[in-house]
Design a protein around this motif. Structure first.
Motif, PDB file in Angstrom:
ATOM      1  N   ASP A 143       0.885  -1.231  -0.018  1.00 13.49           N
ATOM      2  CA  ASP A 143       0.012   0.090  -0.093  1.00 13.49           C
ATOM      3  C   ASP A 143       0.968   1.106  -0.030  1.00 13.49           C
ATOM      4  O   ASP A 143       1.998   1.034   0.283  1.00 13.49           O
ATOM      5  CB  ASP A 143      -0.872   0.110   1.129  1.00 13.49           C
ATOM      6  N   VAL A 144       0.208   2.386  -0.590  1.00 15.95           N
ATOM      7  CA  VAL A 144       0.819   3.620  -0.268  1.00 15.95           C
ATOM      8  C   VAL A 144       0.383   4.508   0.320  1.00 15.95           C
ATOM      9  O   VAL A 144      -1.059   4.831   0.457  1.00 15.95           O
ATOM     10  CB  VAL A 144       0.996   4.149  -1.948  1.00 15.95           C
ATOM     11  N   GLU A 145       0.785   5.157   1.513  1.00 17.39           N
ATOM     12  CA  GLU A 145       0.175   5.998   2.461  1.00 17.39           C
ATOM     13  C   GLU A 145       0.748   7.550   2.191  1.00 17.39           C
ATOM     14  O   GLU A 145       1.908   7.615   2.010  1.00 17.39           O
ATOM     15  CB  GLU A 145       0.753   5.645   3.788  1.00 17.39           C
ATOM     16  N   ILE A 146      -0.198   8.377   1.882  1.00 16.27           N
ATOM     17  CA  ILE A 146       0.181   9.826   1.641  1.00 16.27           C
ATOM     18  C   ILE A 146      -0.305  10.893   2.584  1.00 16.27           C
ATOM     19  O   ILE A 146      -1.490  10.608   3.180  1.00 16.27           O
ATOM     20  CB  ILE A 146      -0.733  10.253   0.201  1.00 16.27           C
ATOM     21  N   ARG A 147       0.441  11.764   2.867  1.00 12.18           N
ATOM     22  CA  ARG A 147       0.282  12.748   3.816  1.00 12.18           C
ATOM     23  C   ARG A 147       0.615  13.877   3.353  1.00 12.18           C
ATOM     24  O   ARG A 147       1.410  14.251   2.468  1.00 12.18           O
ATOM     25  CB  ARG A 147       0.964  12.490   5.172  1.00 12.18           C
ATOM     26  N   ALA A 148      -0.230  14.908   3.927  1.00 11.89           N
ATOM     27  CA  ALA A 148       0.175  16.278   3.503  1.00 11.89           C
ATOM     28  C   ALA A 148       0.356  16.911   4.800  1.00 11.89           C
ATOM     29  O   ALA A 148      -0.514  17.468   5.591  1.00 11.89           O
ATOM     30  CB  ALA A 148      -1.006  17.088   2.610  1.00 11.89           C
ATOM     31  N   GLY A 149       1.611  17.419   5.357  1.00 13.45           N
ATOM     32  CA  GLY A 149       1.669  17.942   6.551  1.00 13.45           C
ATOM     33  C   GLY A 149       1.420  16.852   7.507  1.00 13.45           C
ATOM     34  O   GLY A 149       2.004  15.812   7.763  1.00 13.45           O
ATOM     35  N   ASP A 150       0.745  17.444   8.529  1.00 16.71           N
ATOM     36  CA  ASP A 150       0.018  16.301   9.663  1.00 16.71           C
ATOM     37  C   ASP A 150      -1.313  15.764   9.255  1.00 16.71           C
ATOM     38  O   ASP A 150      -1.785  14.966   9.964  1.00 16.71           O
ATOM     39  CB  ASP A 150       0.114  17.039  11.019  1.00 16.71           C
ATOM     40  N   LEU A 191       9.456  18.463   0.564  1.00 17.46           N
ATOM     41  CA  LEU A 191       9.662  19.282   1.550  1.00 17.46           C
ATOM     42  C   LEU A 191       8.740  20.599   1.465  1.00 17.46           C
ATOM     43  O   LEU A 191       7.934  20.901   2.221  1.00 17.46           O
ATOM     44  CB  LEU A 191      10.829  19.504   1.960  1.00 17.46           C
ATOM     45  N   PRO A 192       9.004  21.248   0.290  1.00 15.03           N
ATOM     46  CA  PRO A 192       8.461  22.649   0.290  1.00 15.03           C
ATOM     47  C   PRO A 192       6.845  22.696   0.304  1.00 15.03           C
ATOM     48  O   PRO A 192       6.115  23.577   1.005  1.00 15.03           O
ATOM     49  CB  PRO A 192       8.739  23.262  -1.086  1.00 15.03           C
ATOM     50  N   ASN A 193       6.245  21.596  -0.203  1.00  9.31           N
ATOM     51  CA  ASN A 193       4.553  21.668  -0.158  1.00  9.31           C
ATOM     52  C   ASN A 193       4.241  20.564   0.697  1.00  9.31           C
ATOM     53  O   ASN A 193       3.140  20.369   1.009  1.00  9.31           O
ATOM     54  CB  ASN A 193       4.163  21.035  -1.572  1.00  9.31           C
ATOM     55  N   LYS A 194       5.163  20.094   1.669  1.00  5.26           N
ATOM     56  CA  LYS A 194       4.795  19.177   2.815  1.00  5.26           C
ATOM     57  C   LYS A 194       4.008  17.971   2.456  1.00  5.26           C
ATOM     58  O   LYS A 194       3.093  17.574   3.000  1.00  5.26           O
ATOM     59  CB  LYS A 194       3.971  19.912   4.049  1.00  5.26           C
ATOM     60  N   VAL A 195       4.560  17.188   1.331  1.00  3.91           N
ATOM     61  CA  VAL A 195       3.710  16.315   0.861  1.00  3.91           C
ATOM     62  C   VAL A 195       4.756  14.878   0.965  1.00  3.91           C
ATOM     63  O   VAL A 195       5.743  15.030   0.529  1.00  3.91           O
ATOM     64  CB  VAL A 195       3.402  16.369  -0.458  1.00  3.91           C
ATOM     65  N   SER A 196       4.235  13.715   1.535  1.00  3.48           N
ATOM     66  CA  SER A 196       4.961  12.589   1.854  1.00  3.48           C
ATOM     67  C   SER A 196       4.167  11.561   1.306  1.00  3.48           C
ATOM     68  O   SER A 196       2.988  11.319   1.481  1.00  3.48           O
ATOM     69  CB  SER A 196       5.425  12.418   3.459  1.00  3.48           C
ATOM     70  N   VAL A 197       4.920  10.444   0.566  1.00  3.37           N
ATOM     71  CA  VAL A 197       4.380   9.176   0.086  1.00  3.37           C
ATOM     72  C   VAL A 197       5.231   8.114   0.699  1.00  3.37           C
ATOM     73  O   VAL A 197       6.588   8.355   0.331  1.00  3.37           O
ATOM     74  CB  VAL A 197       4.357   9.242  -1.533  1.00  3.37           C
ATOM     75  N   SER A 198       4.833   7.241   1.430  1.00  2.02           N
ATOM     76  CA  SER A 198       5.528   6.151   1.830  1.00  2.02           C
ATOM     77  C   SER A 198       4.895   4.768   1.469  1.00  2.02           C
ATOM     78  O   SER A 198       3.651   4.640   1.502  1.00  2.02           O
ATOM     79  CB  SER A 198       5.950   6.316   3.424  1.00  2.02           C
ATOM     80  N   SER A 199       5.711   3.887   1.525  1.00  3.26           N
ATOM     81  CA  SER A 199       5.058   2.399   1.419  1.00  3.26           C
ATOM     82  C   SER A 199       4.661   1.834   2.735  1.00  3.26           C
ATOM     83  O   SER A 199       5.349   2.214   3.760  1.00  3.26           O
ATOM     84  CB  SER A 199       6.171   1.445   0.789  1.00  3.26           C
ATOM     85  N   ARG A 200       3.715   0.939   2.712  1.00  5.64           N
ATOM     86  CA  ARG A 200       3.297   0.530   3.769  1.00  5.64           C
ATOM     87  C   ARG A 200       3.000  -0.925   3.352  1.00  5.64           C
ATOM     88  O   ARG A 200       2.256  -1.116   2.543  1.00  5.64           O
ATOM     89  CB  ARG A 200       1.998   1.109   4.521  1.00  5.64           C
ATOM     90  N   THR A 201       3.339  -2.286   4.010  1.00  5.02           N
ATOM     91  CA  THR A 201       3.204  -3.548   3.512  1.00  5.02           C
ATOM     92  C   THR A 201       2.439  -4.317   4.611  1.00  5.02           C
ATOM     93  O   THR A 201       3.026  -4.203   5.905  1.00  5.02           O
ATOM     94  CB  THR A 201       4.333  -4.153   3.342  1.00  5.02           C
ATOM     95  N   ARG A 202       1.197  -4.838   4.555  1.00  4.84           N
ATOM     96  CA  ARG A 202       0.668  -5.548   5.547  1.00  4.84           C
ATOM     97  C   ARG A 202       0.974  -7.136   5.324  1.00  4.84           C
ATOM     98  O   ARG A 202       0.595  -7.670   4.312  1.00  4.84           O
ATOM     99  CB  ARG A 202      -0.880  -5.449   5.376  1.00  4.84           C
TER     100      ARG A 202
END
Length: 122
Positions: free
Chosen positions: A35-42, A102-113
């Protein structure tokens, strides 16, 4: 030293197990559902599977960053940040990874179940 028939059987069995484990290990390693987990800031935006191609708009302080999932790989397609480093970071797939703007505070990370391995080094 004299080798017996039992020694030869043991040696052949060990060799067969060693060779067959080379084909089974990738199945064990990637048996989880990526899975891909997406965050914008907090803010948590969502969790998305790599099995469906899509473009996800993510609003940040500078504007909208577009995250693309295509052919079981995820990348940042476009972003309003000035230096575009996040776009040049490339992509990652089922093996895992992380993309950050970083400038737009967006992070995309993997998450495997999965219930198997807890880490993979590359």
């Amino acid at each position: 030293m004299h080798t017996t028939a039992a020694d030869k059987i043991l040696l052949i069995t060990m060799l067969l197990l060693a060779v067959s484990s080379c084909f089974l290990v990738p199945h064990w390693v990637f048996s989880g559902v990526p899975d891909v987990e997406i965050r914008a800031g907090d803010r948590f935006i969502g969790t998305y599977g790599l099995d469906k191609d899509r473009v996800i708009p993510v609003d940040g302080p500078l504007g909208t960053t577009f995250v693309e999932i295509k052919a079981k790989k995820v990348s940042i397609k476009s972003s309003p940040c000035p230096n575009q480093t996040c776009i040049r970071m490339g992509h990652f797939g089922p093996e895992g990874g992380c993309l950050i703007c970083l400038p737009n505070k967006v992070s995309v990370s993997s998450r495997t179940r999965h219930d198997g391995l807890d880490a993979i080094a590359r």
